[in-house]
Design an enzyme around this catalytic site. Structure first.
Site, PDB file in Angstrom:
ATOM      1  N   LYS A  22     -39.676  71.321  -5.853  1.00 12.97           N
ATOM      2  CA  LYS A  22     -39.008  70.844  -7.074  1.00 12.97           C
ATOM      3  C   LYS A  22     -39.543  69.436  -7.276  1.00 12.97           C
ATOM      4  CE  LYS A  22     -35.855  68.761  -8.629  1.00 12.97           C
ATOM      5  NZ  LYS A  22     -36.036  67.539  -9.442  1.00 12.97           N
ATOM      6  N   GLY A  36     -27.846  65.564  -1.591  1.00 14.09           N
ATOM      7  CA  GLY A  36     -27.976  66.383  -0.386  1.00 14.09           C
ATOM      8  C   GLY A  36     -26.753  67.248  -0.156  1.00 14.09           C
ATOM      9  N   GLU A  75     -31.957  64.981   4.429  1.00 11.78           N
ATOM     10  CA  GLU A  75     -31.890  63.639   5.010  1.00 11.78           C
ATOM     11  C   GLU A  75     -31.332  62.761   3.917  1.00 11.78           C
ATOM     12  OE1 GLU A  75     -35.647  61.521   5.844  1.00 11.78           O
ATOM     13  OE2 GLU A  75     -34.235  59.907   5.443  1.00 11.78           O
ATOM     14  N   CYS A 133     -35.518  54.703   4.232  1.00 14.16           N
ATOM     15  CA  CYS A 133     -34.289  55.291   4.808  1.00 14.16           C
ATOM     16  C   CYS A 133     -33.962  54.628   6.143  1.00 14.16           C
ATOM     17  CB  CYS A 133     -34.396  56.797   4.995  1.00 14.16           C
ATOM     18  SG  CYS A 133     -36.004  57.501   4.775  1.00 14.16           S
ATOM     19  N   GLU A 142     -24.407  52.787   1.995  1.00 13.06           N
ATOM     20  CA  GLU A 142     -25.790  52.311   1.977  1.00 13.06           C
ATOM     21  C   GLU A 142     -26.056  51.461   0.734  1.00 13.06           C
ATOM     22  OE1 GLU A 142     -28.553  55.598   1.974  1.00 13.06           O
ATOM     23  OE2 GLU A 142     -30.219  54.364   2.684  1.00 13.06           O
TER      24      GLU A 142
END
Lengths: 528, 528
Positions: free
Chosen positions: B183, B245, B265, B302, B393
């Site tokens: 995708k 996710g 992730e 990340c 985050e």
């Protein structure tokens, strides 16, 4: 003398006022002993003790864990005949079978003890530093598998030893370094207690931390779910019904802040391909062999052959005739518990009622003495392909024959199959060549392919896969039998530039445990 | 010349009438090219072609798959500078960084090619028959890892090469023997097309089956979800936001008849423990080193260190002073896309607003030119422990310092941590001894521990773990970087009593591929 308590770490507890009773399909009566349902406080204490025990248990050496597993095996044997007699009462299984299953359970514990002593199961991988690499240096990077924390085990009713309290899930989770909390199976509460106390004796003898093992009593939907949803629990092992397994799996994903893996082994009808050249030679023998597998343990195996494909021809007719004879001559036998018996008759009634299904033979349709009688059904490939209900499991001594007109129909029928634990290919070399495509597709549907044998009888060994695509399990990447069952309860941990003295032994330069490791891409037991 | 089409197997398709445009944070304008959103028919065709391709591709030898991966690497290099220039426009990343990332992507493909040529990754395990064992014979049982079927890959915006179209997910899924449907990430549609066409050229040159690779364009919530829910799809790889996710993960479990594994992730703040003895010696150097890791790639990694624990003392104050200086001297830099930029400022505003948070420094609070400025916040261990929002985050060049009064507070703060990709320990040997318990708990929270380094810079090697406990990923049992990423896209298949001539080469007696195998419990490359 049974106590009817829960075991919360090393403490016997019966704080609650509700209890369960064990029912015997052999004596057809309730057995005289109350088993107290764990309270919420007891359940929470079991998890808390497991979490605290984990802090110590995760770092215990393989050798000491191996001694613990060996001691569990010894303590189970030390319970002696009381254990076998109680299990007979609670399961209706024969003495010889239970003695054999106890041996298998001991064998599983010893397999994991051996695996721990050899040690390489931790999959140590080491990439040494390249300090002068351009443009950036390459750090020293090492990894290994580490345990994850408290594991909840739901035992299965059909294997009161090998898939229950001290069964493969418990053995592999303990071997990996995780505390275990067993949700006792309501169908063999006394057997559970005897085995659990043996584990507890072993834990005490081996100075294991309090909380390395607990068990609680209560209904799956309440007691079990409290465990599944508890934040301190890190994985679940389950063997049982599709409904039960899926409830646990969905709760673990949807009703927890942190989802956890659920290894549920649920439902499989274990298709058998009877290919024509082989069948032509051995129709009668095969009928007898496969009938034996259908009726083994009154059909109460997850690998019971519940679906048999054949190509229409004369040999198929000979097979069906003899197969019907053998099955119809089999006497009904006591089933594991009343629920299983009722569900068996219900599920086989549903199969019988489907369009295009012919009942070739069936014994009594219900039994007040909780005995399962054999049954044999026949349908066409067309009807099978168009009706997913024909893939519902009949957990008991019944099977469905599917007649295919030709190889193409067989292929289409196999393509329509749901995921299965096993697929059996009865074939000579000519058959394998002629039906390559059918066999190839069968490979994609199952966890284990059996050539010219029967799927029942799951060997406990290094190479076994007892698992398979959904809905046979919730996680086709794993096995619940054999050495690799341990992999379900670990995760990889990577250490970068860790000083050698602080590394776990498995990753140290000198390789003190003499493990097979992958060092800079090569397999070796050498030190660095 | 970009085409703006989807690639359905080897066929370029733009059947739809809706399209997306690429936006450049560098030119601050829409780029002149329409990218056509895939229609439902195109999506279904991509999956159907992948399913058909799988029938062939799953059995292709390791050597030929290795050539395919090598050829993809060559074809990507052959796109030349056009690829780099387009990626600069679409991501705002610097040329040197993108050239480096392309090299890393090539390196990943070659790592998997090497793994395939060596071959032992299939984990062949063999238990030979014991026909005379009592009471029952032991069958010949063998197993190996096999591919699972079409894999859907959602690329990440922050690594347009290494975690996108031909990134680690695609490379590992193809290496395992699975067709891939990408995708395309809306943030670098042109870059995606250039890389995808390179893959397609390689597929054609290597005579791969049509459908081994496809890509589709469209919004994640629609196009992406159609793929996730498609019955033909067998696994999903994703790198991106927690929200994205989790939506995929839950859909894969709840909105499919057959649940599939999702390797997402998602979110990690990568705690750093700055321990006092080490800090006392190197406060200034460490401040500079860690600040460099915070601002690397405008903080869009990340593994960016978003959380730094220190024990209150004089060295901590020296560190903080220098750390603030370095961060405040850093110029704002262009971020990957407008959403990321907006979210960065939003998330750092939320941190700033929490009780007990002091803003030590922050650059401009928003930028019309899509640039991210640095920011530094400080809080106490108490406030950190009591407020889970402080674990959200901030994807950008900002970090949060947490001052602990003593070791016990540090321990409690670590115990309160969510799952992380990495944890960094800045310590000398005295620190390690004094803070053993803190480090021990940190081990249980992360996928990778870094000693005396920075967490950014994820080496592509055999021992890497780029993964970790939830919510850093949905599956802590795996890694998305390094050789073992291949294990996400396989499952074990067991063959019982299969004639040698019908066994896959990996399991044959003569061991023609010279694999390291486990035979009757021992590791060996010997033939049987």
């Amino acid at each position: 003398m049974l106590k009817g308590c829960n075991l919360i770490g090393q403490t016997e507890c019966n704080e609650g006022d509700q209890s369960l009773l064990a029912f015997s399909t052999v004596t057809r009566s309730v057995l005289p002993k109350n088993f107290f349902i764990a309270t919420t406080r007891e359940i929470n204490n079991a998890v808390l003790k497991a979490e605290i025990a984990f802090e110590v248990y995760k770092d215990i050496t393989g050798e000491i864990k191996a001694i613990f597993l060996d001691t569990i095996a010894e303590e189970i044997m030390a319970v002696g005949d009381d254990l076998i007699q109680r299990a007979i009462l609670e399961t209706g299984l024969q003495e010889a079978r239970l003695i054999g299953e106890r041996g298998r359970t001991i064998g599983q514990l010893k397999l994991f003890a051996d695996l721990l002593r050899e040690g390489s199961w931790v999959e140590a991988v080491i990439d040494t530093a390249l300090p002068h690499r351009k443009p950036f240096p390459h750090a020293d990077i090492r990894k290994m598998q580490v345990p994850i924390g408290p594991v909840v085990v739901f035992g299965a009713s059909n294997f009161p030893f090998a898939f229950s309290t001290a069964g493969g899930d418990t053995a592999s989770a303990l071997a990996a370094g995780n505390p275990v909390i067993v949700k006792a199976h309501a169908s063999h509460l006394g057997t559970n207690e005897l085995v659990a106390m043996a584990i507890n004796n072993a834990a005490k003898k081996c100075n294991m931390p309090d909380g390395v093992f607990s068990f609680v009593i209560g209904p799956g939907a309440e007691t079990g779910m409290q465990l599944v949803k508890h934040p301190g629990v890190k994985a679940v092992g389950f063997t049982g019904s599709y409904k039960g397994g899926m409830a646990i799996y969905k709760a673990a994903v949807n009703e927890r802040e942190t989802p956890i893996p659920v290894y549920a082994e649920m439902s499989s009808i274990n298709p058998v391909l009877l290919l024509p050249s082989k069948l032509k030679r051995d129709a009668t023998t095969l009928a007898e062999q496969i009938a034996g597998s259908v009726t083994l343990g009154t059909g109460q195996f997850c690998t019971n052959p519940g679906l048999i494909f054949l190509i229409e021809d004369e040999s198929a007719d000979i097979f069906i005739k003899r197969f019907t004879e053998v099955l119809s001559n089999e006497s009904p036998a006591t089933m594991l518990n009343s629920d299983i018996c009722l569900n068996y008759y219900k599920s086989r009634r549903i199969i019988a009622e489907q369009n295009g299904v012919i009942t070739l033979f069936k014994g009594n349709d219900f039994s007040e003495v909780y005995q399962g009688s054999t049954a044999l059904f026949l349908t066409s490939a067309r009807d099978f392909i168009n009706n997913p209900k024909l893939q519902n499991e009949m957990f008991g001594p019944a099977t469905l024959l599917v007649k295919c007109k030709h190889a193409l129909e067989l292929l289409q029928a196999i393509e329509s199959l749901h995921g299965q634990l096993t697929g059996t290919v009865i074939a000579d070399n000519a058959d394998v060549s002629n039906y390559l495509k059918c066999i190839d597709v069968l490979y994609t549907k199952v966890g284990r392919i059996v050539y010219n044998g029967v799927p029942t009888g799951v060997e406990v060994c290094q190479a076994m896969v007892h698992g398979g695509p959904f809905p046979s399990t919730t996680d086709s990447r794993t096995t619940s039998v054999g050495a690799d069952a341990i992999k379900r309860f670990v995760r990889p941990l990577c250490l970068q530039d860790c000083p050698d003295e602080f590394l776990p032994e498995a990753l140290r330069n000198e390789n003190p445990l003499n493990l097979m490791r992958k060092v800079n891409g090569s397999y070796t037991r050498e030190s660095l």
